[in-house]
Scaffold this active site. Sequence first.
Site, PDB file in Angstrom:
ATOM      1  N   VAL A  14       0.834  -1.208   0.000  1.00 16.08           N
ATOM      2  CA  VAL A  14       0.000   0.000   0.000  1.00 16.08           C
ATOM      3  C   VAL A  14       0.870   1.260   0.000  1.00 16.08           C
ATOM      4  O   VAL A  14       0.612   2.210  -0.756  1.00 16.08           O
ATOM      5  CB  VAL A  14      -0.981  -0.003   1.200  1.00 16.08           C
ATOM      6  CG1 VAL A  14      -1.859   1.240   1.168  1.00 16.08           C
ATOM      7  CG2 VAL A  14      -1.843  -1.260   1.181  1.00 16.08           C
ATOM      8  N   LYS A 106      -7.181  -1.334   9.746  1.00 18.36           N
ATOM      9  CA  LYS A 106      -8.508  -1.710  10.249  1.00 18.36           C
ATOM     10  C   LYS A 106      -8.483  -2.199  11.704  1.00 18.36           C
ATOM     11  O   LYS A 106      -9.386  -1.904  12.487  1.00 18.36           O
ATOM     12  CB  LYS A 106      -9.112  -2.792   9.345  1.00 18.36           C
ATOM     13  CG  LYS A 106      -8.156  -3.961   9.082  1.00 18.36           C
ATOM     14  CD  LYS A 106      -8.106  -4.405   7.640  1.00 18.36           C
ATOM     15  CE  LYS A 106      -6.946  -5.380   7.433  1.00 18.36           C
ATOM     16  NZ  LYS A 106      -6.828  -5.885   6.096  1.00 18.36           N
ATOM     17  N   VAL A 133     -11.568  -0.079   5.296  1.00 16.76           N
ATOM     18  CA  VAL A 133     -12.736  -0.923   4.987  1.00 16.76           C
ATOM     19  C   VAL A 133     -12.947  -1.007   3.478  1.00 16.76           C
ATOM     20  O   VAL A 133     -13.092   0.005   2.800  1.00 16.76           O
ATOM     21  CB  VAL A 133     -14.026  -0.359   5.634  1.00 16.76           C
ATOM     22  CG1 VAL A 133     -15.219  -1.258   5.303  1.00 16.76           C
ATOM     23  CG2 VAL A 133     -13.873  -0.234   7.132  1.00 16.76           C
ATOM     24  N   GLY A 135     -11.170  -1.614   0.839  1.00 14.54           N
ATOM     25  CA  GLY A 135     -10.167  -1.143  -0.134  1.00 14.54           C
ATOM     26  C   GLY A 135     -10.620   0.028  -0.969  1.00 14.54           C
ATOM     27  O   GLY A 135     -10.810   1.142  -0.481  1.00 14.54           O
ATOM     28  N   ILE A 137     -13.421   0.740  -2.439  1.00 17.00           N
ATOM     29  CA  ILE A 137     -14.811   1.245  -2.382  1.00 17.00           C
ATOM     30  C   ILE A 137     -14.848   2.406  -1.379  1.00 17.00           C
ATOM     31  O   ILE A 137     -14.493   2.212  -0.219  1.00 17.00           O
ATOM     32  CB  ILE A 137     -15.810   0.162  -1.903  1.00 17.00           C
ATOM     33  CG1 ILE A 137     -15.687  -1.125  -2.721  1.00 17.00           C
ATOM     34  CG2 ILE A 137     -17.231   0.703  -1.929  1.00 17.00           C
ATOM     35  CD1 ILE A 137     -16.585  -2.259  -2.212  1.00 17.00           C
ATOM     36  N   GLY A 188      -0.130 -15.667  -2.306  1.00 20.49           N
ATOM     37  CA  GLY A 188       0.204 -14.573  -1.382  1.00 20.49           C
ATOM     38  C   GLY A 188      -0.997 -13.732  -0.991  1.00 20.49           C
ATOM     39  O   GLY A 188      -0.843 -12.585  -0.572  1.00 20.49           O
ATOM     40  N   ASP A 202     -10.673 -10.295  10.209  1.00 20.76           N
ATOM     41  CA  ASP A 202     -10.467  -9.122   9.343  1.00 20.76           C
ATOM     42  C   ASP A 202     -11.825  -8.503   8.963  1.00 20.76           C
ATOM     43  O   ASP A 202     -12.018  -7.280   9.063  1.00 20.76           O
ATOM     44  CB  ASP A 202      -9.693  -9.578   8.088  1.00 20.76           C
ATOM     45  CG  ASP A 202      -9.605  -8.512   7.029  1.00 20.76           C
ATOM     46  OD1 ASP A 202      -8.750  -7.622   7.163  1.00 20.76           O
ATOM     47  OD2 ASP A 202     -10.401  -8.561   6.068  1.00 20.76           O
ATOM     48  N   LYS A 206     -13.536  -4.729  10.047  1.00 19.77           N
ATOM     49  CA  LYS A 206     -14.151  -3.799   9.090  1.00 19.77           C
ATOM     50  C   LYS A 206     -15.620  -3.546   9.449  1.00 19.77           C
ATOM     51  O   LYS A 206     -16.123  -2.425   9.337  1.00 19.77           O
ATOM     52  CB  LYS A 206     -14.020  -4.365   7.674  1.00 19.77           C
ATOM     53  CG  LYS A 206     -12.550  -4.421   7.212  1.00 19.77           C
ATOM     54  CD  LYS A 206     -12.382  -5.300   5.991  1.00 19.77           C
ATOM     55  CE  LYS A 206     -10.948  -5.359   5.508  1.00 19.77           C
ATOM     56  NZ  LYS A 206     -10.720  -6.424   4.513  1.00 19.77           N
TER      57      LYS A 206
HETATM   58  N1  HSE Z   1      -7.034  -9.687   3.906  1.00 20.39           N
HETATM   59  C1  HSE Z   1      -7.833  -8.605   3.474  1.00 20.39           C
HETATM   60  C2  HSE Z   1      -8.847  -9.133   2.464  1.00 20.39           C
HETATM   61  C3  HSE Z   1      -6.987  -7.541   2.851  1.00 20.39           C
HETATM   62  O1  HSE Z   1      -8.670 -10.255   1.967  1.00 20.39           O
HETATM   63  O2  HSE Z   1      -9.810  -8.479   2.186  1.00 20.39           O
HETATM   64  C4  HSE Z   1      -7.702  -6.228   2.659  1.00 20.39           C
HETATM   65  O3  HSE Z   1      -8.114  -5.677   3.866  1.00 20.39           O
END
Ligand code: HSE
Length: 429
Positions: A14, A106, A133, A135, A137, A188, A202, A206
């Site tokens: 990023v 996040k 949250v 990416g 969007i 990856g 994750d 969010k």
């Molecule tokens: N691991 C997260 C996903 C990365 O797959 O959405 C982006 O926050």
Amino acid sequence: MKSLKIAIAGLGTVGVGVIKILEEHSAMIAARTGRRIEIVAVSASNRSRDRGIDISGYDWADNVLDFAARDDVDMVIELIGGSDGVAKELAQQSLSNGKSFVTANKALIAHHGAELAQSAEDNNIAMRFEASVAGGIPIIKSIGEGLAANRLTKVYGILNGTTNYMLSQMEATGKDYGEILEETKLLGYLEADPSLDLDGIDAGHKLAILGSVAFGVKTDFDNVYMEGIRRIKLVDIEYARELGYRIKLLGISSLSDAGLEQRVHPCLVPKSAPIAIVDNGFNAVVVDGDYIDRTFYEGRGAGEGPTASAVVADIIDIARGRSGPAFFVPIGEMQEARPVSISDRNGPYYIRLHVEEQPGVIADITAALRDEDVSLHIMLQKGSEQDGTVYVIMVTHETHEKRVMNALDQIDSLSSVIDKPLAIRIENL
Ligand code: HSE
């Protein structure tokens, strides 16, 4: 033209993307903001790693915390990650030293958002976290600004691209969970700690942020119910399809008189629902409100370009002089909502049982369902596996979570039941 001087902490995917956008679009951004965005310093754990960009023109700091103390830095961009440790320290020190603060983190915002927003408010400084949250969007801004006239009632979506990719690939290739997991690792796509993706954490981070922005309640990550995709088998995806559904890992948050509901878990969603066709690394968010009815947003939820785009949008926002409260309402106005437990959910359920093929098994199973007053809508059993076992698939009528779980506990104790029974909540969105 007065420049806005920024320091970037963290040069992973990023961070590199942010530098690329700021370099490539510098004239366009200056025209849009009336200010030049000047990167004065950068920092990461490894200075010499080849990142495919030239960072020799920027000051290097071995210690990111130096950014918070530098007089020539107006804004700190935190792209390190982690809910605590150096990311949190950098946030706290930057805000208390009067530096505006932008993050894609996040976990940091889900755990400490209210406290950091309070500090930003106390110091009359802007804090932004659009990239945390979904990416690319612009969902935080859409909710906080575009939908600000509405009382929002529900927000839900596909908030984790990795697990959405895995579920899509299981369906597309007919490969089972283990094989797709290995392939996803090789690509990856998984977080450094895969549990963050696979166990719904994750998505939980969010969701806690989204709920807070949508409902004006203090971020309450500790009360997010989280269940990931580890128990989903190919057989579930295939039976779901036959029943007219697809399986998606959704984060769902709603605010009602009962309190704040926040849950992340796999769901069966009707094939015809817009969210059902959002595949692979894409994210989608649906927001319901009293005057807009329903809005739907889709886009790439991760990766260099989309996430960096959201970070740079925050930088632009602040460069334009917009510095309202981080969660769009002052912290003093935010409510502490009463959490609604997952065990209070009502709805239909998909149930998958793996059992011995022998007389009386179905009678024992249905007796357990009868004892809990769970009524069946559909039941499927097709032939049997070569090893003398069989999958039994059931869809219940609308019922209560506690009753289903009690029935499954009883069923699990039967000697004819091989694997722990699985229930997947059906969401008729
Ligand atoms: N691991 C997260 C996903 C990365 O797959 O959405 C982006 O926050």
